[in-house]
Design a protein around this motif. Sequence first.
Motif, PDB file in Angstrom:
ATOM      1  N   ALA A 151     -11.812 -13.394  -5.739  1.00 56.68           N
ATOM      2  CA  ALA A 151     -12.058 -12.289  -6.668  1.00 56.68           C
ATOM      3  C   ALA A 151     -12.982 -11.268  -6.025  1.00 56.68           C
ATOM      4  CB  ALA A 151     -12.663 -12.833  -7.959  1.00 56.68           C
ATOM      5  N   SER A 152     -13.983 -11.747  -5.315  1.00 55.57           N
ATOM      6  CA  SER A 152     -14.916 -10.846  -4.643  1.00 55.57           C
ATOM      7  C   SER A 152     -14.178 -10.031  -3.600  1.00 55.57           C
ATOM      8  CB  SER A 152     -16.030 -11.672  -4.015  1.00 55.57           C
ATOM      9  OG  SER A 152     -16.703 -10.940  -3.044  1.00 55.57           O
ATOM     10  N   HIS A 153     -13.315 -10.686  -2.844  1.00 58.11           N
ATOM     11  CA  HIS A 153     -12.552  -9.988  -1.802  1.00 58.11           C
ATOM     12  C   HIS A 153     -11.608  -8.964  -2.427  1.00 58.11           C
ATOM     13  CE1 HIS A 153      -9.979  -8.959   1.394  1.00 58.11           C
ATOM     14  NE2 HIS A 153     -10.256  -9.971   2.204  1.00 58.11           N
ATOM     15  N   ASP A 154     -10.943  -9.381  -3.501  1.00 59.98           N
ATOM     16  CA  ASP A 154      -9.994  -8.481  -4.165  1.00 59.98           C
ATOM     17  C   ASP A 154     -10.711  -7.291  -4.806  1.00 59.98           C
ATOM     18  OD1 ASP A 154      -7.916 -10.067  -3.407  1.00 59.98           O
ATOM     19  OD2 ASP A 154      -7.593 -11.003  -5.367  1.00 59.98           O
ATOM     20  N   LEU A 155     -11.935  -7.475  -5.286  1.00 61.08           N
ATOM     21  CA  LEU A 155     -12.663  -6.371  -5.908  1.00 61.08           C
ATOM     22  C   LEU A 155     -13.275  -5.451  -4.867  1.00 61.08           C
ATOM     23  CD1 LEU A 155     -14.456  -8.173  -8.874  1.00 61.08           C
ATOM     24  CD2 LEU A 155     -12.587  -6.537  -9.002  1.00 61.08           C
ATOM     25  N   GLN A 156     -13.514  -5.928  -3.641  1.00 59.27           N
ATOM     26  CA  GLN A 156     -14.103  -5.094  -2.597  1.00 59.27           C
ATOM     27  C   GLN A 156     -13.083  -4.060  -2.096  1.00 59.27           C
ATOM     28  OE1 GLN A 156     -15.680  -7.558   0.472  1.00 59.27           O
ATOM     29  NE2 GLN A 156     -17.439  -8.229  -0.766  1.00 59.27           N
ATOM     30  N   GLU A 157     -11.833  -4.379  -2.077  1.00 62.14           N
ATOM     31  CA  GLU A 157     -10.805  -3.448  -1.580  1.00 62.14           C
ATOM     32  C   GLU A 157     -10.734  -2.191  -2.446  1.00 62.14           C
ATOM     33  OE1 GLU A 157      -8.335  -1.930   0.981  1.00 62.14           O
ATOM     34  OE2 GLU A 157      -9.371  -3.812   1.296  1.00 62.14           O
ATOM     35  N   PRO A 158     -10.668  -2.296  -3.780  1.00 60.50           N
ATOM     36  CA  PRO A 158     -10.649  -1.058  -4.574  1.00 60.50           C
ATOM     37  C   PRO A 158     -11.957  -0.271  -4.414  1.00 60.50           C
ATOM     38  CG  PRO A 158      -9.946  -2.890  -5.935  1.00 60.50           C
ATOM     39  CD  PRO A 158     -10.345  -3.418  -4.609  1.00 60.50           C
ATOM     40  N   LEU A 159     -13.077  -0.966  -4.219  1.00 67.72           N
ATOM     41  CA  LEU A 159     -14.339  -0.250  -4.029  1.00 67.72           C
ATOM     42  C   LEU A 159     -14.333   0.516  -2.708  1.00 67.72           C
ATOM     43  CD1 LEU A 159     -17.065  -2.763  -5.290  1.00 67.72           C
ATOM     44  CD2 LEU A 159     -16.450  -0.580  -6.276  1.00 67.72           C
ATOM     45  N   ARG A 160     -13.725  -0.034  -1.705  1.00 71.61           N
ATOM     46  CA  ARG A 160     -13.632   0.652  -0.405  1.00 71.61           C
ATOM     47  C   ARG A 160     -12.779   1.907  -0.552  1.00 71.61           C
ATOM     48  NH1 ARG A 160     -12.096  -4.425   2.708  1.00 71.61           N
ATOM     49  NH2 ARG A 160     -14.025  -5.512   2.527  1.00 71.61           N
ATOM     50  N   MET A 161     -11.732   1.769  -1.303  1.00 78.14           N
ATOM     51  CA  MET A 161     -10.850   2.935  -1.493  1.00 78.14           C
ATOM     52  C   MET A 161     -11.570   4.038  -2.268  1.00 78.14           C
ATOM     53  SD  MET A 161      -7.183   1.357  -2.174  1.00 78.14           S
ATOM     54  CE  MET A 161      -6.142   2.684  -1.752  1.00 78.14           C
ATOM     55  N   VAL A 162     -12.313   3.634  -3.327  1.00 79.78           N
ATOM     56  CA  VAL A 162     -13.067   4.623  -4.098  1.00 79.78           C
ATOM     57  C   VAL A 162     -14.104   5.250  -3.183  1.00 79.78           C
ATOM     58  CG1 VAL A 162     -14.727   4.849  -6.004  1.00 79.78           C
ATOM     59  CG2 VAL A 162     -12.660   3.517  -6.326  1.00 79.78           C
ATOM     60  N   ASN A 163     -14.714   4.464  -2.345  1.00 78.16           N
ATOM     61  CA  ASN A 163     -15.722   4.953  -1.420  1.00 78.16           C
ATOM     62  C   ASN A 163     -15.083   5.923  -0.421  1.00 78.16           C
ATOM     63  OD1 ASN A 163     -18.202   5.204  -0.262  1.00 78.16           O
ATOM     64  ND2 ASN A 163     -18.129   3.281   0.875  1.00 78.16           N
ATOM     65  N   SER A 164     -13.887   5.585   0.067  1.00 74.14           N
ATOM     66  CA  SER A 164     -13.193   6.482   1.011  1.00 74.14           C
ATOM     67  C   SER A 164     -12.819   7.779   0.329  1.00 74.14           C
ATOM     68  CB  SER A 164     -11.907   5.847   1.525  1.00 74.14           C
ATOM     69  OG  SER A 164     -12.186   4.722   2.316  1.00 74.14           O
ATOM     70  N   PHE A 165     -12.323   7.748  -0.904  1.00 69.11           N
ATOM     71  CA  PHE A 165     -11.950   8.972  -1.624  1.00 69.11           C
ATOM     72  C   PHE A 165     -13.192   9.823  -1.906  1.00 69.11           C
ATOM     73  CE2 PHE A 165      -7.988   6.829  -3.261  1.00 69.11           C
ATOM     74  CZ  PHE A 165      -7.133   7.645  -2.557  1.00 69.11           C
TER      75      PHE A 165
END
Length: 170
Positions: A151-165
């Motif tokens: 769950a932690s890994h799966d939640l980090q990916e959307p945060l990275r994308m938000v961070n990139s945007f």
Amino acid sequence: EYQAFLGNLTKDNPIQQKQLRLVDSLIEKRLTLIKHSIELRKEKGYAAAADFVLTRQGKRIMDELRAQIPKLRDEEMRLLQIWQEKKYADTATLIRWLIIGGLFSLIILILVFITLRLNNSRLRRIDKELFKLNQELLSSNKELEQFAYIASHDLQEPLRMVNSFTQLLG
């Protein structure tokens, strides 16, 4: 002195006391006759003393005395028999109570053993159940850790994308 000793030994038996008084009086009579024959010998000579002895008064007293001794002995034997029977009965009662006490102790010991054995098997069963529950808890904890990791890994990916945007916009 001897008479007092016998009297003390037989103080609890009125029959023996009566027979002892009779024996005492016969002994006193015999001693009196002996003293009288000695005095006759001293005072009137041998012939007077011999005539007195020939009256056989001393023999009659001795015969009565000899007749009383078996009565005393028989009474003592009867009392001894009663005493022995009582002691045997007391001993038998004591042995019965010892056997009953021993059996009672054995029963208590068996019950304690059975109780300890049941408690021991119950404790082993509880120990096995605790071990099984502990293993299930460890397994559940591992699954939870894996789930948390995923769950932690799966939640980090959307945060990275938000961070990139956010970096692109900014």
